[in-house]
Design a protein around this motif. Structure first.
Motif, mmCIF file in Angstrom:
data_model
loop_
_atom_site.group_PDB
_atom_site.id
_atom_site.type_symbol
_atom_site.label_atom_id
_atom_site.label_comp_id
_atom_site.label_asym_id
_atom_site.label_seq_id
_atom_site.Cartn_x
_atom_site.Cartn_y
_atom_site.Cartn_z
ATOM 1 N N ARG A 170 0.843 -1.196 0.000
ATOM 2 C CA ARG A 170 0.000 0.000 0.000
ATOM 3 C C ARG A 170 0.884 1.254 0.000
ATOM 4 O O ARG A 170 0.588 2.228 -0.687
ATOM 5 N N LEU A 171 1.969 1.199 0.766
ATOM 6 C CA LEU A 171 2.895 2.333 0.766
ATOM 7 C C LEU A 171 3.418 2.594 -0.645
ATOM 8 O O LEU A 171 3.473 3.739 -1.111
ATOM 9 N N CYS A 172 3.801 1.514 -1.334
ATOM 10 C CA CYS A 172 4.296 1.661 -2.704
ATOM 11 C C CYS A 172 3.240 2.310 -3.596
ATOM 12 O O CYS A 172 3.551 3.160 -4.428
ATOM 13 N N ARG A 173 1.990 1.897 -3.390
ATOM 14 C CA ARG A 173 0.920 2.466 -4.186
ATOM 15 C C ARG A 173 0.782 3.956 -3.884
ATOM 16 O O ARG A 173 0.661 4.781 -4.792
ATOM 17 N N ALA A 174 0.825 4.289 -2.581
ATOM 18 C CA ALA A 174 0.688 5.694 -2.177
ATOM 19 C C ALA A 174 1.818 6.532 -2.771
ATOM 20 O O ALA A 174 1.617 7.673 -3.159
ATOM 21 N N LEU A 175 3.006 5.938 -2.860
ATOM 22 C CA LEU A 175 4.159 6.685 -3.382
ATOM 23 C C LEU A 175 4.269 6.564 -4.892
ATOM 24 O O LEU A 175 5.248 6.973 -5.484
ATOM 25 N N ALA A 177 4.764 4.105 -6.876
ATOM 26 C CA ALA A 177 5.842 3.283 -7.426
ATOM 27 C C ALA A 177 5.293 2.454 -8.580
ATOM 28 O O ALA A 177 4.170 1.972 -8.520
ATOM 29 N N LEU B 74 -6.252 6.156 -2.533
ATOM 30 C CA LEU B 74 -5.896 4.746 -2.421
ATOM 31 C C LEU B 74 -7.130 3.852 -2.476
ATOM 32 O O LEU B 74 -7.023 2.635 -2.532
ATOM 33 N N PRO B 92 -3.354 8.101 -6.008
ATOM 34 C CA PRO B 92 -2.377 8.760 -5.134
ATOM 35 C C PRO B 92 -1.656 9.882 -5.868
ATOM 36 O O PRO B 92 -1.442 9.794 -7.082
#
Ligand SMILES: Nc1ncnc2c1ncn2[C@@H]1O[C@H](COP(=O)(O)OP(=O)(O)O)[C@@H](O)[C@H]1O
Ligand SMILES: [Mg+2]
Lengths: 269, 273
Positions: A170-175, A177, B74, B92
């Motif tokens: 999820r972090l990757c998605r938010a950033l 990537a 998201l 995002p």
């Protein structure tokens, strides 16, 4: 007082503690092996067993000393060489295939069940086929060795690539990537310990593949030597060759374990 | 008493001609699950001006995370619109910073590399941002820990690293989903103070999800109370304290009065359900 309490109070049989623990981990298996060797040596002497059936350890060691340079080393080199090449190829192929399977849903659904099924086939039975296809040269041994050693790499790597924490994804998605960045920055580093566990298994499988190939076709190599010695009823030589093989297997495994430590320190996984 | 606070503290944002920095317009979220449809957010409707620190306060399960995910792009909305800085949020965005409930640091990277991770993903050149990373880490007291790995840090330290990572690309909007809820009370106070400091310095627009009333009142310019069934923003309360905020503020009668007011509003929400 509960049952758990009383259980916990039981005195341990052997001394505990970190240092004692490490010492025990080394001493106990060594002692056990020594006991077996001594029993072997004594039994063979006392019962007067023919050395063709079972030579005593001392005789194997003598054989090893006598023939290491003139014979054993000469045959070890092609075996080692082919095992290392097969291992390298199957590691690269295995990691690449796992990467492919983890990145494409369709490919994965099409291939993964087959990979698992293949894993269950007694692959050794297929060795003669490789000779039919590729002839009696080293390419058939290499191909067969790659064939049996790359499955553990694929399966372990795939498990590592897939097992990534959902929060990290999820972090990757938010950033924002890309798929490739997520693979390179998160999935792959996370998979490193898994990859190495697969590669450690592959070292053994690669050696088995080459030896089996040598049993069937070769004019050189430890597998060939073992077969040759058995035709001559040279049991001590067979066991000496196996000893060399064990030593190589250990060193090979150890090198991969060192590579793992280095990589993990580098990536800190 | 309630009425007095409510009159002083709540009410819509002052009317201006300029469109708000962020607007959440009649947003609903329904998850289709195997067990049927789950209405996670029934109706959210509010706007936020630039530079405002807005806390969303509500019991767990009321849809706070879902709301934040939708604002952050998201998660899709089932109905309604979310606009930030003039454009509809569909994915995002680079002008957003994210901090999640778990620090979600990369365990194989150092503290510094974790903070620089968004930059690395964006264009790979992290060197230009070293100064900013240093400034952020110094502000939260972690510059000396820059070469440590996440597992060598306490939970509070990890969450501070995650906040620095959220701020590294100088986002206009910082989204935080219960960033301190996994921490013990004392580290939580520390974290609140650290965040308040960061705020005084950078003045970002922020959405801060929490289920702690005191945390919300201490940090925010405005508290949105969210109720569970239906999942709506039931109150919009302005927090009148000046900045910089001080820990001692929490001992004043006014602070506790507002906390009490919010608590009663949350309880009313329960009784209605
Ligand atoms: N991905 C999902 N699929 C289905 N239901 C979900 C999902 N995420 C959250 N929910 C449900 O939506 C409701 C609100 O969840 P959430 O937004 O996480 O609340 P909060 O953050 O306030 O605790 C809960 O009932 C939860 O079970
Ligand atoms: Mg939540």
């Amino acid at each position: 007082m509960t049952a758990i309490d009383t259980g916990a109070r039981k005195k341990p049989l052997l001394p505990t503690g970190v240092l004692a623990g490490t010492l025990r981990q080394i001493l106990l298996p060594v002692a056990a092996a020594l006991v077996v060797l001594v029993a072997w040596e004594t039994a063979v002497r006392v019962l007067d067993v023919s050395p063709v059936l079972l030579p005593p350890p001392s005789m194997i060691v003598a054989r090893l000393q006598e023939l290491f340079f003139p014979l054993l080393l000469k045959h070890a080199i092609p075996t080692i060489w082919e095992s290392v090449i097969a291992f390298a190829v199957s590691s690269v192929l295995g990691i690449a295939l796992a990467g492919l399977l983890s990145s494409s849903k369709i490919l994965r659904e099409a291939l993964y069940p087959n990979v698992v099924l293949f894993q269950l086939i007694p692959k050794i039975a297929l060795a003669p086929l490789f000779i039919v296809w590729l002839g009696i040269g080293s390419q058939s041994r290499l191909a067969f060795s790659v064939f049996i050693s790359f499955f553990p790499v694929v399966i372990a790597t795939l498990a590592g690539l897939d097992n990534v924490d959902r929060d990290l994804l999820r972090l990757c998605r938010a950033l924002r990537a890309s798929e490739w960045q997520t693979f390179r920055e998160v999935r792959l580093p996370h998979a490193i310990p898994y990859v190495f566990s697969g590669m450690k298994i592959a070292t053994t499988f690669a050696i088995i593949g080459v030896i089996v190939g040598e049993f069937i076709t070769s004019q050189a190599g430890l597998g060939y030597l073992i077969l040759f010695a058995s035709a001559q009823a040279e049991t001590a030589l067979i066991l000496a060759a196996i000893l060399v093989l064990c030593a190589f297997g250990l060193v090979f495994y150890g090198l991969v374990a060192i590579a793992e430590t280095v990589t993990r320190n580098r990536f800190g996984a | 008493m309630d009425a007095a606070i409510s009159a002083a503290a709540s009410g819509p944002a002052p009317a201006t001609d300029a469109p708000p920095y962020m607007s959440v317009q009649r947003v609903q979220k329904i998850y289709e699950t195997a067990g049927g449809a789950v209405e996670a957010v029934s109706l959210a409707d509010f706007s936020v001006t630039s530079g405002e620190f807005v806390a969303v306060l509500g019991p767990s399960g009321c849809g706070k995370s879902t709301l934040m995910m939708m604002i952050g792009g998201l998660e899709t909305t089932s109905a309604g619109h979310i606009r930030v800085d003039g454009t509809e949020v569909t994915a995002p965005r680079g002008d957003f910073g994210y901090v999640f409930q778990d620090a979600t640091l990369l365990p194989w990277k150092s503290v510094l590399d974790n903070v620089l991770f968004p930059i690395r993903l964006e264009h790979g050149r992290t060197r230009d941002h070293l100064d900013r990373a240093r400034e952020l880490l110094e502000l939260v007291g972690l510059w000396d820990f820059r070469d440590k790995r996440p597992r060598q840090l306490s939970g509070g330290m990890r969450q501070r690293v995650a906040i620095c990572r959220g701020l590294i690309n100088d986002p206009k909007l910082l989204l935080m989903d219960e960033p301190f809820s996994a921490l013990d009370a004392i580290s939580r106070d520390d974290m609140n103070a650290a965040l308040a400091d960061l705020w005084d310095r950078y003045h970002k627009t922020a959405i801060f999800i929490t289920h702690s009333i005191r945390e919300a009142v201490y940090l925010a310019d405005r508290v949105l109370v969210m109720s569970r069934r239906p999942s709506v923003i039931s109150h919009d309360v302005r927090i009148p304290f000046p900045r910089p905020r001080r820990m001692e503020m929490q001992e004043t009668a006014e602070f506790n009065e507002i906390c009490g007011f919010l608590r009663r509003k949350i309880e009313e929400g329960y009784q209605r359900a």
